[in-house]
Motif scaffolding. Structure first.
Motif, PDB file in Angstrom:
ATOM      1  N   UNK A   1      83.360  59.209   1.663  1.00 26.94           N
ATOM      2  CA  UNK A   1      82.535  58.022   1.913  1.00 26.94           C
ATOM      3  C   UNK A   1      81.177  58.452   2.467  1.00 26.94           C
ATOM      4  N   UNK A   2      80.108  57.926   1.866  1.00 26.02           N
ATOM      5  CA  UNK A   2      78.756  58.185   2.335  1.00 26.02           C
ATOM      6  C   UNK A   2      78.027  56.852   2.505  1.00 26.02           C
ATOM      7  N   UNK A   3      77.413  56.690   3.660  1.00 25.66           N
ATOM      8  CA  UNK A   3      76.679  55.448   3.952  1.00 25.66           C
ATOM      9  C   UNK A   3      75.199  55.633   3.610  1.00 25.66           C
ATOM     10  N   UNK A   4      74.709  54.763   2.758  1.00 30.77           N
ATOM     11  CA  UNK A   4      73.314  54.826   2.329  1.00 30.77           C
ATOM     12  C   UNK A   4      72.542  53.632   2.883  1.00 30.77           C
ATOM     13  N   UNK A   5      71.357  53.883   3.372  1.00 28.28           N
ATOM     14  CA  UNK A   5      70.440  52.811   3.775  1.00 28.28           C
ATOM     15  C   UNK A   5      69.231  52.860   2.847  1.00 28.28           C
ATOM     16  N   UNK A   6      68.988  51.752   2.152  1.00 23.43           N
ATOM     17  CA  UNK A   6      67.878  51.664   1.200  1.00 23.43           C
ATOM     18  C   UNK A   6      66.848  50.702   1.791  1.00 23.43           C
ATOM     19  N   UNK A   7      65.694  51.224   2.182  1.00 33.11           N
ATOM     20  CA  UNK A   7      64.663  50.429   2.849  1.00 33.11           C
ATOM     21  C   UNK A   7      63.614  49.994   1.824  1.00 33.11           C
ATOM     22  N   UNK A   8      63.628  48.700   1.526  1.00 38.13           N
ATOM     23  CA  UNK A   8      62.692  48.115   0.570  1.00 38.13           C
ATOM     24  C   UNK A   8      61.766  47.158   1.302  1.00 38.13           C
TER      25      UNK A   8
ATOM     26  N   UNK B   1      64.089  55.159  12.029  1.00 36.02           N
ATOM     27  CA  UNK B   1      64.794  55.700  13.201  1.00 36.02           C
ATOM     28  C   UNK B   1      66.125  54.977  13.408  1.00 36.02           C
ATOM     29  N   UNK B   2      66.092  53.654  13.280  1.00 36.05           N
ATOM     30  CA  UNK B   2      67.298  52.840  13.462  1.00 36.05           C
ATOM     31  C   UNK B   2      68.369  53.205  12.439  1.00 36.05           C
ATOM     32  N   UNK B   3      67.989  53.266  11.161  1.00 37.14           N
ATOM     33  CA  UNK B   3      68.969  53.552  10.114  1.00 37.14           C
ATOM     34  C   UNK B   3      69.441  55.000  10.178  1.00 37.14           C
ATOM     35  N   UNK B   4      68.583  55.892  10.670  1.00 35.84           N
ATOM     36  CA  UNK B   4      68.953  57.294  10.768  1.00 35.84           C
ATOM     37  C   UNK B   4      70.064  57.566  11.762  1.00 35.84           C
ATOM     38  N   UNK B   5      70.359  56.594  12.625  1.00 38.30           N
ATOM     39  CA  UNK B   5      71.410  56.776  13.627  1.00 38.30           C
ATOM     40  C   UNK B   5      72.812  56.653  13.031  1.00 38.30           C
ATOM     41  N   UNK B   6      72.944  55.980  11.890  1.00 36.32           N
ATOM     42  CA  UNK B   6      74.284  55.794  11.320  1.00 36.32           C
ATOM     43  C   UNK B   6      74.376  56.114   9.825  1.00 36.32           C
ATOM     44  N   UNK B   7      73.244  56.231   9.134  1.00 38.28           N
ATOM     45  CA  UNK B   7      73.276  56.464   7.691  1.00 38.28           C
ATOM     46  C   UNK B   7      73.463  57.943   7.378  1.00 38.28           C
ATOM     47  N   UNK B   8      74.174  58.215   6.283  1.00 41.25           N
ATOM     48  CA  UNK B   8      74.305  59.591   5.795  1.00 41.25           C
ATOM     49  C   UNK B   8      73.152  59.960   4.872  1.00 41.25           C
ATOM     50  N   UNK B   9      72.487  58.941   4.314  1.00 41.56           N
ATOM     51  CA  UNK B   9      71.353  59.181   3.436  1.00 41.56           C
ATOM     52  C   UNK B   9      70.440  57.969   3.438  1.00 41.56           C
ATOM     53  N   UNK B  10      69.146  58.184   3.245  1.00 37.87           N
ATOM     54  CA  UNK B  10      68.156  57.106   3.289  1.00 37.87           C
ATOM     55  C   UNK B  10      67.228  57.219   2.090  1.00 37.87           C
ATOM     56  N   UNK B  11      66.882  56.074   1.521  1.00 37.00           N
ATOM     57  CA  UNK B  11      65.819  55.996   0.509  1.00 37.00           C
ATOM     58  C   UNK B  11      64.892  54.872   0.940  1.00 37.00           C
ATOM     59  N   UNK B  12      63.587  55.034   0.728  1.00 42.25           N
ATOM     60  CA  UNK B  12      62.661  54.028   1.217  1.00 42.25           C
ATOM     61  C   UNK B  12      61.400  53.930   0.378  1.00 42.25           C
ATOM     62  N   UNK B  13      60.797  52.739   0.442  1.00 42.47           N
ATOM     63  CA  UNK B  13      59.456  52.494  -0.097  1.00 42.47           C
ATOM     64  C   UNK B  13      58.539  52.377   1.112  1.00 42.47           C
TER      65      UNK B  13
END
Length: 343
Positions: free
Chosen positions: A64-71, A118-130
């Motif tokens: 399981x990998x948690x992704x945060x996608x910041x749009x 910073x907030x999402x980096x505390x729990x996400x395994x991976x991040x993508x953002x615009x």
């Protein structure tokens, strides 16, 4: 009536033993991912009655990998569609079980985006953002990557060279394509307006530079006006377009390298001049499609959203599969071109 497929039939179809099928179904011991996938595909192919259970078992066996996608902008149709498509693509990943969270950022200042990262980096395994380019934001992204959290930029790259990777359209080609179209579609010589959200969106900056460079290379009698920024805001884009129309009676074309297209369309529809303004803009949505149909927009340069979403999912899988951090080469997608005749 045909006989119901049995576990023996499934084992034969998958080319594995009955014991292997049993291990996949009942999670008795670990089975290689490729083998589990083969059993699942065979079950769906022969119509095995427990194929739904197999699908759940295969999914449960994946890491399981948690992704945060910041749009950006939750009320923007393009970003809403992009978010849904990314979620759909990530749900079909075969190597990992992606739990995908879409975060819309209605405030697009560097400070706000940095806080969200910073907030999402505390729990996400991976991040993508615009995001727009900013040295403080870039530093925090570098820290996340150093901690082993892959970070991908979407649509617009950043100047930091430590991002895990980037995916978006080829903005140089997008800008030059817009210039090429205007040079051929505009029948009356005059001035050309350029609108963009911000030069700190490097994708828009590259597109604008490429647009201008095309006209520098060809013999032409157009006059390119200094670019106006609108922060991709509909109301600011409306005011900027009204300003162009009021100040330049010989305005013949507009290139929108960023967002806020609703405002541009509204201003052009309110304009009472007889002269047709050639408009080239980005992204196919319900309102740009309608404006293309009624001849307000002449061409749309669009992101291939589905290709981007599935390729992003693959990039995350590639990053998680690597035993050590590595930078992945940028992925540049070809734009989609839409005119009224190919809707």
């Amino acid at each position: 009536m045909s006989k119901r497929p049995t576990i023996h039939d499934l084992a034969d179809a998958a080319g594995v033993s009955i014991a292997t099928v049993d291990r996949v179904l009942n999670k008795r011991s670990k089975v290689r991912e490729s083998t589990s996938q083969r059993v699942l595909l065979a079950a769906e192919d022969i119509g095995y009655h427990a194929s739904g259970l197999l699908k759940r078992r295969v999914r449960e066996s994946k890491p399981v990998k948690r992704l945060s996608i910041l749009l950006q902008r939750s009320n923007d149709e393009f970003y809403e569609g992009l978010g849904m498509t990314i979620c759909s693509a990530c749900s079909q990943e075969t190597q990992f079980q992606f739990e995908t969270k879409i975060v819309f950022m209605d405030e697009v200042t560097p400070e706000y985006i940095t806080k969200q990262v910073i907030k999402e980096g505390k729990h996400a395994d991976g991040i993508a953002l615009v995001a727009l380019d900013d040295h403080t934001l870039n530093r925090h992204i570098e820290q996340l990557v150093e901690r082993g959290i892959p970070v991908f930029t979407i649509l617009s790259p950043l100047s930091t060279n430590t991002c895990t990777g980037h995916i978006g359209v080829d903005n140089r080609k997008a800008g030059r394509t817009a210039a090429w179209a205007i040079s051929r579609l505009t029948t009356t010589l005059g001035k050309i307006g350029i609108l963009l959200g911000s030069h700190r969106y490097l994708n828009q900056d590259i597109a604008e530079i490429s647009f201008i460079s095309y006209f520098r290379e060809i013999q032409h009698n157009f006059h390119l006006l200094p670019p106006l920024t609108n922060l991709d805001d509909e109301n600011l884009a409306y005011q900027a377009t009204k300003e162009l129309l009021a100040k330049h009676q010989d305005l013949t074309a507009i290139y929108s390298a960023g967002g806020g297209v609703k405002g541009i369309i509204r201003a052009l529809k309110e304009d009472k001049k007889d002269q047709k303004i050639t408009l080239i803009c980005n992204e196919l949505t319900s309102y740009t499609r309608l404006a293309l149909s009624d001849n307000t927009i002449d061409m749309i340069i669009a992101t291939p959203v589905q290709k981007l979403a599935y390729r992003l999912s693959d990039l995350f899988a590639e990053a998680f599969s690597s035993k050590k951090h590595q930078t992945i080469a940028p992925v540049k997608l070809s734009v989609e071109l839409h005119v009224a005749e190919n809707l």
